[in-house]
Write a protein that holds these residues in place. Structure first.
Motif, mmCIF file in Angstrom:
data_model
loop_
_atom_site.group_PDB
_atom_site.id
_atom_site.type_symbol
_atom_site.label_atom_id
_atom_site.label_comp_id
_atom_site.label_asym_id
_atom_site.label_seq_id
_atom_site.Cartn_x
_atom_site.Cartn_y
_atom_site.Cartn_z
ATOM 1 N N UNK A 32 40.563 139.493 38.236
ATOM 2 C CA UNK A 32 40.249 139.624 39.669
ATOM 3 C C UNK A 32 40.360 141.069 40.114
ATOM 4 N N UNK A 33 39.609 141.397 41.138
ATOM 5 C CA UNK A 33 39.707 142.728 41.730
ATOM 6 C C UNK A 33 40.822 142.743 42.765
ATOM 7 N N UNK A 34 41.594 143.810 42.731
ATOM 8 C CA UNK A 34 42.641 144.049 43.722
ATOM 9 C C UNK A 34 42.394 145.447 44.284
ATOM 10 N N UNK A 35 42.342 145.547 45.616
ATOM 11 C CA UNK A 35 42.117 146.831 46.275
ATOM 12 C C UNK A 35 43.335 147.144 47.152
ATOM 13 N N UNK A 36 43.922 148.295 46.906
ATOM 14 C CA UNK A 36 45.102 148.743 47.637
ATOM 15 C C UNK A 36 44.671 149.891 48.556
ATOM 16 N N UNK A 37 44.725 149.657 49.848
ATOM 17 C CA UNK A 37 44.312 150.635 50.849
ATOM 18 C C UNK A 37 45.537 151.271 51.498
ATOM 19 N N UNK A 38 45.431 152.539 51.843
ATOM 20 C CA UNK A 38 46.422 153.228 52.665
ATOM 21 C C UNK A 38 45.636 153.985 53.726
ATOM 22 N N UNK A 39 45.711 153.520 54.956
ATOM 23 C CA UNK A 39 44.916 154.090 56.042
ATOM 24 C C UNK A 39 45.691 155.094 56.892
ATOM 25 N N UNK A 40 46.838 155.546 56.398
ATOM 26 C CA UNK A 40 47.705 156.437 57.168
ATOM 27 C C UNK A 40 46.979 157.671 57.682
ATOM 28 N N UNK A 41 46.157 158.295 56.861
ATOM 29 C CA UNK A 41 45.486 159.540 57.231
ATOM 30 C C UNK A 41 44.154 159.335 57.953
ATOM 31 N N UNK A 42 43.810 158.108 58.228
ATOM 32 C CA UNK A 42 42.563 157.811 58.920
ATOM 33 C C UNK A 42 42.643 158.321 60.360
ATOM 34 N N UNK A 43 41.688 159.131 60.767
ATOM 35 C CA UNK A 43 41.686 159.681 62.128
ATOM 36 C C UNK A 43 41.021 158.726 63.113
ATOM 37 N N UNK A 44 40.030 157.963 62.636
ATOM 38 C CA UNK A 44 39.265 157.073 63.508
ATOM 39 C C UNK A 44 38.870 155.843 62.686
ATOM 40 N N UNK A 45 39.055 154.649 63.218
ATOM 41 C CA UNK A 45 38.711 153.442 62.470
ATOM 42 C C UNK A 45 37.262 153.422 61.974
ATOM 43 N N UNK A 46 36.362 154.096 62.682
ATOM 44 C CA UNK A 46 34.954 154.104 62.274
ATOM 45 C C UNK A 46 34.742 154.825 60.945
ATOM 46 N N UNK A 47 35.715 155.636 60.519
ATOM 47 C CA UNK A 47 35.622 156.286 59.208
ATOM 48 C C UNK A 47 35.552 155.253 58.089
ATOM 49 N N UNK A 48 36.055 154.054 58.340
ATOM 50 C CA UNK A 48 36.032 152.996 57.332
ATOM 51 C C UNK A 48 34.612 152.570 56.993
ATOM 52 N N UNK A 49 33.671 152.790 57.911
ATOM 53 C CA UNK A 49 32.282 152.442 57.637
ATOM 54 C C UNK A 49 31.751 153.199 56.426
ATOM 55 N N UNK A 50 32.234 154.415 56.201
ATOM 56 C CA UNK A 50 31.784 155.232 55.083
ATOM 57 C C UNK A 50 32.322 154.746 53.739
ATOM 58 N N UNK A 51 33.357 153.922 53.779
ATOM 59 C CA UNK A 51 33.938 153.384 52.544
ATOM 60 C C UNK A 51 33.137 152.216 51.971
ATOM 61 N N UNK A 52 32.294 151.611 52.784
ATOM 62 C CA UNK A 52 31.586 150.413 52.337
ATOM 63 C C UNK A 52 32.525 149.225 52.277
ATOM 64 N N UNK A 53 33.211 148.951 53.378
ATOM 65 C CA UNK A 53 34.230 147.902 53.428
ATOM 66 C C UNK A 53 33.748 146.549 52.919
ATOM 67 N N UNK A 54 32.511 146.206 53.204
ATOM 68 C CA UNK A 54 32.013 144.893 52.787
ATOM 69 C C UNK A 54 32.072 144.716 51.279
ATOM 70 N N UNK A 55 31.932 145.817 50.533
ATOM 71 C CA UNK A 55 32.011 145.734 49.073
ATOM 72 C C UNK A 55 33.423 145.379 48.614
ATOM 73 N N UNK A 56 34.425 145.837 49.347
ATOM 74 C CA UNK A 56 35.824 145.546 49.002
ATOM 75 C C UNK A 56 36.247 144.174 49.531
ATOM 76 N N UNK A 57 35.926 143.907 50.781
ATOM 77 C CA UNK A 57 36.321 142.664 51.439
ATOM 78 C C UNK A 57 35.202 141.637 51.234
#
Length: 156
Positions: free
Chosen positions: A76-101
């Protein structure tokens, strides 16, 4: 059906053991877990115990700069995220969240409040707080799968 579970973790070994229990009790399918707590509360230690229980033998570091570390464990795939340094939640769009979630992977998210409004509701929310020499873990089920998981956790 119970929706909340709390326990005292006296040391790092107990935190690692909780991670192992969470790994052992997880229901089938993709699951999302939010890990909250101050710096040094034990979020990465909990994740380390979880990953070790799934068969990972290498180092487990918090992905503070990369935002995500991915593992293939027990098929199984396991993805460990650390969003501490994220300045704006919209930055997550660049990660391709749907591919992880994707509904198949286990996603462990440290500092989920930094992704508020973008992240989906988790199955479990785990809040770690310093309590004397140890830590207090408060685990809340926020979905039906989370409630099943919480019940199984209490039996492990």
């Amino acid at each position: 059906m119970k929706t909340e579970y709390s326990l005292y973790l006296p040391d790092e070994q107990a935190m690692m053991a909780l991670g192992a229990r969470l790994a052992a009790s997880r229901p089938e399918g993709g699951r999302v877990v939010h890990l909250t707590g101050d710096l040094g509360a034990g979020k990465t230690t909990l994740t380390r115990g979880w990953l070790r229980a799934l068969g990972h033998s290498g180092a487990v570091k918090s992905p503070t700069y990369t935002l995500v570390e991915s593992y293939r464990l027990a098929g199984r795939d396991v993805h460990h995220f650390d969003l501490y340094r994220l300045a704006d939640p919209e930055e997550l769009d660049y990660l391709g969240l749907d591919d992880y979630f994707d509904g198949q992977a286990l996603c462990l998210v440290e500092w989920p409040e930094r992704g508020e409004g973008v992240l989906k509701t988790p199955d479990l929310a785990i809040r770690l707080t310093v309590a004397g020499e140890g830590r207090e873990a408060r685990i809340e089920a926020l979905s039906e799968a989370g409630r099943v998981w919480l019940e199984a956790l209490e039996r492990v």
